[in-house]
Enzyme design. Structure first.
Site, PDB file in Angstrom:
ATOM      1  N   HIS A 110      46.146  25.233  53.926  1.00 30.72           N
ATOM      2  CA  HIS A 110      47.508  25.362  54.155  1.00 30.72           C
ATOM      3  C   HIS A 110      48.341  25.002  52.852  1.00 30.72           C
ATOM      4  O   HIS A 110      47.900  24.353  51.895  1.00 30.72           O
ATOM      5  CB  HIS A 110      48.106  23.950  55.150  1.00 30.72           C
ATOM      6  CG  HIS A 110      49.671  23.722  55.281  1.00 30.72           C
ATOM      7  ND1 HIS A 110      50.250  24.930  55.638  1.00 30.72           N
ATOM      8  CD2 HIS A 110      50.287  22.965  54.766  1.00 30.72           C
ATOM      9  CE1 HIS A 110      51.654  24.444  55.604  1.00 30.72           C
ATOM     10  NE2 HIS A 110      51.660  23.215  55.247  1.00 30.72           N
ATOM     11  N   SER A 111      49.166  25.743  52.659  1.00 31.98           N
ATOM     12  CA  SER A 111      50.095  25.590  51.272  1.00 31.98           C
ATOM     13  C   SER A 111      49.707  25.588  50.110  1.00 31.98           C
ATOM     14  O   SER A 111      48.705  26.585  49.715  1.00 31.98           O
ATOM     15  CB  SER A 111      51.026  24.460  51.666  1.00 31.98           C
ATOM     16  OG  SER A 111      52.173  24.206  50.688  1.00 31.98           O
ATOM     17  N   TYR A 112      49.403  24.263  49.482  1.00 35.39           N
ATOM     18  CA  TYR A 112      48.841  24.428  48.154  1.00 35.39           C
ATOM     19  C   TYR A 112      47.120  24.459  48.278  1.00 35.39           C
ATOM     20  O   TYR A 112      46.607  24.451  47.395  1.00 35.39           O
ATOM     21  CB  TYR A 112      49.250  23.102  47.314  1.00 35.39           C
ATOM     22  CG  TYR A 112      48.814  23.219  45.962  1.00 35.39           C
ATOM     23  CD1 TYR A 112      49.711  23.438  44.861  1.00 35.39           C
ATOM     24  CD2 TYR A 112      47.445  22.818  45.449  1.00 35.39           C
ATOM     25  CE1 TYR A 112      49.490  23.581  43.604  1.00 35.39           C
ATOM     26  CE2 TYR A 112      47.512  22.586  44.182  1.00 35.39           C
ATOM     27  CZ  TYR A 112      48.216  23.327  42.973  1.00 35.39           C
ATOM     28  OH  TYR A 112      47.829  23.368  41.740  1.00 35.39           O
TER      29      TYR A 112
ATOM     30  N   GLY B   9      45.752  26.769  49.970  1.00 32.98           N
ATOM     31  CA  GLY B   9      45.592  28.075  49.608  1.00 32.98           C
ATOM     32  C   GLY B   9      45.192  28.411  48.008  1.00 32.98           C
ATOM     33  O   GLY B   9      44.292  29.027  47.868  1.00 32.98           O
TER      34      GLY B   9
END
Length: 433
Positions: A292-294, A296
């Protein structure tokens, strides 16, 4: 005419400034000091001097909150959801209270990972000495031995820790939407081993040691008169600084320093470390990531540093509103091509779940997570992610079938030829009777 509290507080300073405007050099010096004081005073900070102590409970019960059967945080007595503005006009105090509750939530989720999900807490670095800073991850019992499937979970940046997607969701919505627990339980039900990363646990905080600075009077070589002048200036400076501090930070908090954890000093370092020491050592034929988010971005960095290894073990990657950027991270062409085939990014969008979303970057397909709230993208795409993994696993298996089939045909053909050859040999050269 109404006068604000801040005006009443500052009024004596303004009057003093007006009175000394006509004075001589000494008075001008006082004016400069008062102006300096005004420049340093933040009116919002000024109100802190009346705020309650920053002493908060260290348990949910102490806060008078508990999670109900639906996983929702509710007040024990009123049944109401969490209230952020507990004290009117005390934003800093309310924020500190929220942060204190957040730390309790983090420990509570850790307990759920161990008790409800039966995960083990594994200390890292694996060869850490007794005295050095340490972090940890969570793993299922079969994480390294499961021969079929392994799921790896990576959250985003900020205050979240292992097992969480978003603290705000845990406090204001429920445990299902805000934690990774539904992913972990379903993965284990479907025969996956599980590893939960902890990429934001990069350092420990300790109180700064107080450094003694010798006063000028310690210098015995200086004349007494000069030492006295220096001491007077030093005392005045300290007095003025303490006066400012009274308004700037009335409740003085401990000064802390950060001691970074070896080879885990950033989310990117952490991902590579866990890969090298755990994921790469696992027996699983198929490894799947949910990032998720960072998280990735951390996965893409892992690919850049361990490209061949990742390609050989990872079957599919589900990104949820990932903030990676293949250009800024300088991901090569082969990585971009692999991501197009093996990754999918569920992004925040008002479109229905799984609707294709256009992308400006040449990396992986983007589809709607069915929500325009960034923190909800993992939870909303939950069913689609497991379907994506199942299809990726089946596609990988079917891609191997033709080769296996050709091999089995070849074996059968050779066996048949041998049988035929034996029959022909027997007909020309009958066995003695």
């Amino acid at each position: 005419m109404s006068i604000s509290l801040s005006s009443l507080i500052l009024l004596p300073i303004w009057i003093s400034m007006a009175q000394i405007q006509q004075g001589g050099p000494d008075e001008k010096e006082k004016t400069t000091a008062l102006k300096d004081l005004l420049s340093r005073i933040d009116l919002d900070e000024l109100m802190k001097k009346d705020e309650p102590p920053l002493d908060f409970p260290d348990t949910l019960e102490g806060f008078e909150y508990a999670f109900n059967e639906k996983g929702q945080l509710r007040h024990i007595k009123t049944g109401e959801p969490f209230v952020f503005n507990y004290r009117e006009d005390l934003h800093r105090w309310n924020q500190k209270r929220y942060e204190a509750l957040g730390e309790i939530i983090t420990k509570y989720v850790y307990e759920l990972l161990e008790k409800d999900c039966n995960l083990k807490k594994i200390s890292i670095p694996v060869d850490a000495t007794e005295s050095e800073p340490k972090s940890f991850i969570f793993m299922s019992e079969d994480a390294l031995t499961n021969p079929q499937k392994l799921m790896v979970l990576i959250h985003g940046s900020g205050v979240v820790r292992a097992g969480q997607w978003a603290r705000r969701l845990i406090i204001n919505e429920d445990l299902d939407s805000g934690t990774q627990i539904p992913f972990i339980k379903r993965a284990m039900d479907e025969g996956y081993g599980v590893i939960v990363l902890n990429p934001n646990e990069n350092y420990i905080e300790v109180e700064k040691p107080k450094i003694h600075v010798p006063s000028s009077s310690d210098s015995s070589d200086e004349p007494a008169e000069k030492r006295e002048r220096k001491d007077k200036v030093s005392k005045e400076t300290k007095k003025r600084r303490d006066f400012y501090e009274k308004y700037r930070n009335p409740q003085r908090e401990k000064e802390m320093m950060q001691l970074y954890i070896r080879e885990n000093g950033s989310p990117e370092e952490h991902a590579v470390y866990v890969w090298d020491h755990f994921i790469a050592q696992s027996a699983a034929e198929n490894v799947f990531f949910v990032a998720h988010s960072y998280g990735g971005l951390a996965f893409v960095e892992l690919m850049i540093q361990r490209e061949a290894d990742v390609k050989s073990k990872v079957t599919a990657v589900a990104l949820t509103d990932s903030v990676h950027n293949v250009w800024h991270q300088e991901a090569g062409k082969t990585i971009r091509e692999w991501m197009r085939e093996n990754c999918c990014n569920w992004v925040s969008s008002s479109e229905p779940l799984d609707t294709s979303v256009e992308s400006m970057l040449p990396d992986c397909p983007r589809v709607s997570a069915g929500t325009d709230r960034h923190e909800l993208t993992s939870w909303k795409s939950f069913p689609s992610i497991f379907k994506f993994f199942t299809e990726a696993s089946e596609a990988k298996t079917s891609s191997l079938k033709p080769a296996l089939t050709r091999r089995s045909h070849r074996i059968k053909h050779e066996e048949l030829r041998n049988i035929v050859g034996e029959n022909i040999k027997t007909s020309f050269y009958p066995t003695p009777g």
